[in-house]
Motif scaffolding. Structure first.
Motif, PDB file in Angstrom:
ATOM      1  N   ILE A 521       0.847  -1.187   0.000  1.00  0.00           N
ATOM      2  CA  ILE A 521       0.000   0.000   0.000  1.00  0.00           C
ATOM      3  C   ILE A 521       0.886   1.241   0.000  1.00  0.00           C
ATOM      4  N   ASP A 522       0.376   2.329  -0.562  1.00  0.00           N
ATOM      5  CA  ASP A 522       1.134   3.574  -0.582  1.00  0.00           C
ATOM      6  C   ASP A 522       1.054   4.236   0.793  1.00  0.00           C
ATOM      7  N   MET A 523       1.611   3.591   1.799  1.00  0.00           N
ATOM      8  CA  MET A 523       1.617   4.129   3.155  1.00  0.00           C
ATOM      9  C   MET A 523       2.958   3.755   3.779  1.00  0.00           C
ATOM     10  N   ALA A 524       4.026   4.216   3.173  1.00  0.00           N
ATOM     11  CA  ALA A 524       5.335   3.731   3.580  1.00  0.00           C
ATOM     12  C   ALA A 524       6.216   4.788   4.235  1.00  0.00           C
ATOM     13  N   GLU A 525       5.912   6.073   4.089  1.00  0.00           N
ATOM     14  CA  GLU A 525       6.750   7.120   4.654  1.00  0.00           C
ATOM     15  C   GLU A 525       6.112   7.622   5.940  1.00  0.00           C
ATOM     16  N   LEU A 526       6.723   7.264   7.052  1.00  0.00           N
ATOM     17  CA  LEU A 526       6.176   7.517   8.370  1.00  0.00           C
ATOM     18  C   LEU A 526       5.855   8.985   8.603  1.00  0.00           C
ATOM     19  N   GLY A 527       6.736   9.861   8.176  1.00  0.00           N
ATOM     20  CA  GLY A 527       6.563  11.285   8.441  1.00  0.00           C
ATOM     21  C   GLY A 527       5.368  11.920   7.770  1.00  0.00           C
ATOM     22  N   LYS A 528       4.753  11.216   6.823  1.00  0.00           N
ATOM     23  CA  LYS A 528       3.599  11.780   6.117  1.00  0.00           C
ATOM     24  C   LYS A 528       2.261  11.419   6.747  1.00  0.00           C
TER      25      LYS A 528
END
Length: 657
Positions: A521-528
């Motif tokens: 899923i496109d949920m990989a960059e924690l800071g976002k």
């Protein structure tokens, strides 16, 4: 450059069990498989956004003639019909050319004229997309290269059919770096940054090994060279090839491969994260990401569709023989909950009821938030994918209100008096008001759109219904998930604010997304993540910023451990706060600015127990809880926090390459 994230893509496979002539005789259509592939892909088109690819393999082609083809297009999959029509135009062009030749031969030599379109053997020989095996892939590309070269299927060509390979799939591997190192130690030259390439090359290597051993054994036993390919094809153990290939894989995947000799395989990860369904009858064997696509295309019932079990591979040999066998040991079953929440088409019976249950779980929190004031509350939903959960929410709300009314009526009966004014308050003036407030004019998935221009897409996609909401009303909207919060802040809440309610309450059917997903899923960059940003904001506000540095050091320590021993050190960021505190801060952060609206925003999230109550206890919740189904997940979450602290962009599983 990494592959675009390919989590919620659609895969489609059609394997004909009969020759093309059979389908021509029965259905008048030698391209039956081609048409079936289009139908399955069309039924899954909501999964795809920016590209597609199809492949075709022909059985029994004589030496000298090609046998494997692919076509890839960056056309929007809303134009999938046009892409297939372009191939049909090529078919018609070939038909005109060959029919002209045949007519000339008839006139000059007196040969009998047979139209190309009535000649299945000629169709198979001349038209690239006429064969017995079809595979198709729809892609959500959200990072990396968005060109045609990044689209599946990938191919590996050789002069040996049993070493030629075409691969596609829905997957992300967490340990591509490790896989690349293994290849380099063998002496191979992997292309860094592409887990698709790693999968293709690893399967290709194991295929080469199996082929070479069979070749030498057959040659040394005196089998004539021209007969060796047939014997290799018969003896090739595809399950063993897959078993060797996947020994080191860590991630979620459903992968399909076609070998040039006509062997087909479809495999599913050991945790069952990615879905993979199949249907077969005496004419075809077919695979799809979604069960309902097969039901709709072939007009069959749910019980006719089966799942490939986790850790298993289905193999259909060139001669039609089929097996489903384990290629590794299954892990704890953890299917992706976002399949139910967002990605899958909602007309599947299980998905439909799960989404309704997710909506119903939100009822107690909403009733509390509006203080039972239904007279001044309008209920709606946004985006379209949340509509089914909205219906479930309304069902649950009506049940709740009926219970309240029944209790009040019973109390009246016990007291022996009938209070008409109270009854009016209970029913006529305080009954849920359901309205469609947001209207989506354009069918697109803005959640998975490329970040550049996402807000413009949203603003241009929605309109609102005027004259329904008043300045005294609460506007409650059901959303399926809140990931970054930027779409709400910059677009959707500004749009909803034009209705001028007293308060907007956004209800997410998914819990707070706190941790990266490394399975696609496109949920990989924690800071976002808006939940992560809210927690960091609260830490700073309350003088607890030291926790950030402590967590950074803890993550560094975890990364020095074997991945099987790692834990999720990032949980410390959320530990000081309740879910409600983080939700309240999120509401402050996404409230629209620079508008004439002066109301307030509140955010309600699904609870993790509510998620499992709606979907089932087995469903994966790692993006919410931080409890990952594979060891590689823990290396990704810790690395993701390190990247955040070091102000480095990119996905953690890409940084690990």
């Amino acid at each position: 450059m990494s592959d675009p994230i390919s989590h919620e893509c659609g895969i489609a496979v059609v394997r004909l069990k009969k020759p093309l002539g059979y389908f021509y005789q029965k259905y008048g259509n030698a391209l039956y498989g081609f048409d079936a592939l289009q139908a399955i892909m069309t039924k899954q088109r909501n999964r795809g956004q920016d590209g597609m690819g199809i492949g075709c393999s022909k059985l029994g082609m004589p030496p000298g003639l090609p046998y494997m083809f692919r076509m890839r297009s960056t056309e929007s999959v809303e134009r999938i019909g046009q892409v297939f029509d372009d191939e049909r135009k090529e078919f018609k062009r070939i038909a005109r050319r060959i029919d002209k030749q045949r007519k000339d031969e008839r006139d000059q030599e007196g040969k009998e004229f047979v139209s190309f379109e009535d000649d299945p053997d000629a169709i198979k020989r001349e038209f690239e997309m006429a064969g017995e095996i079809y595979i198709g892939h729809l892609r959500y590309g959200t990072s990396g290269d968005f060109g045609k070269g990044a689209l599946h299927p990938y191919m590996r060509r050789t002069t040996w059919p049993t070493r030629t390979l075409m691969v596609m799939g829905n997957f992300n591997l967490t340990n591509t770096r490790e896989l690349n190192e293994v290849m380099m130690k063998r002496g191979q030259h992997p292309v860094f940054g592409t887990d698709t390439q790693s999968v293709l090359e690893e399967i290709g290597f194991q295929l080469d090994e199996a082929h070479t051993k069979l070749y030498h054994d057959l040659r040394d036993s005196g089998i004539p060279g021209e007969d060796i390919p047939h014997h290799i094809s018969e003896q090739l153990d595809v399950t063993a090839v897959v078993r060797e290939s996947a020994k080191r894989w860590d991630g979620g995947y459903s992968i399909v491969g076609v070998i040039g000799n006509g062997d087909l395989f479809a495999m599913r990860d050991p945790s069952g994260i990615r879905p993979c369904h199949y249907y077969e009858n005496d004419e075809i064997f077919t695979i799809a990401s979604e069960r309902v696509a097969l039901m709709s295309v072939f007009g069959v019932n749910e019980e006719d569709i089966h799942e490939i079990p986790p850790a298993h591979v289905a193999v259909i040999k060139a001669d039609g023989g089929m097996t489903i066998q384990k290629f590794t040991e299954p892990r704890e079953y953890k299917p992706c909950s976002f399949e139910c929440i967002y990605f899958s088409r909602g007309n599947d019976s299980a998905i439909y009821h799960q989404r309704k249950a997710l909506g119903e779980q939100l009822v107690p929190q909403v009733v509390k938030a509006i203080e039972n004031d239904f007279e001044h509350t309008v209920l709606s939903f946004i985006p379209n994918t949340a509509e089914t959960a909205y219906f479930g929410f309304l069902d649950g709300l009506r049940k709740s209100r009926r219970g309240v009314v029944k209790e009040a009526l019973m109390d009246m009966l016990k007291r022996g008096e009938f209070d008409e004014a109270k009854l009016d308050d209970l029913v006529l003036r305080n009954w849920p008001r359901a309205e469609k407030i947001a209207l989506k004019d354009i069918k697109m998935r803005t959640f998975i759109a490329q970040e550049t221009g996402r807000d413009a897409l949203v603003s241009g996609s929605y309109d609102i219904t005027y004259g329904v909401v008043t300045s005294k009303d609460n506007l409650v909207v059901i959303d399926d998930s809140i990931v970054r919060g930027t779409t709400l802040k910059k677009s959707l809440l500004r749009i909803l604010a034009r209705t001028n309610p007293k308060r907007i309450i956004v209800c997410s059917t998914a819990p707070q997304i706190r941790y990266p997903d490394c399975y696609g899923i496109d949920m990989a960059e924690l800071g976002k993540f808006i939940a992560f940003q809210a927690a960091i904001s609260l830490l700073r506000e309350r003088g607890m910023s030291h926790i950030v540095m402590e967590t950074y050091r803890a993550c560094k320590t975890e990364m020095r451990k074997p991945k099987e021993e790692m834990r999720n050190a990032v949980k410390a960021i959320y530990a000081p706060f309740t879910d409600e505190e983080i939700s309240e801060r999120i509401a402050q952060m996404i409230s629209p600015e620079d508008t004439s609206w002066h109301g307030t925003v509140e955010v309600i999230y699904q609870s993790i127990p509510g998620l499992h109550s709606a979907l089932g206890a087995e469903y994966g919740d790692w993006y919410f809880s931080g409890d990952y189904p594979t060891p590689g997940g823990y290396s990704v979450v810790n690395q993701s926090f390190i990247l955040y602290c070091e102000a480095k962009d990119g996905r953690a599983h890409e940084a690990l390459l």
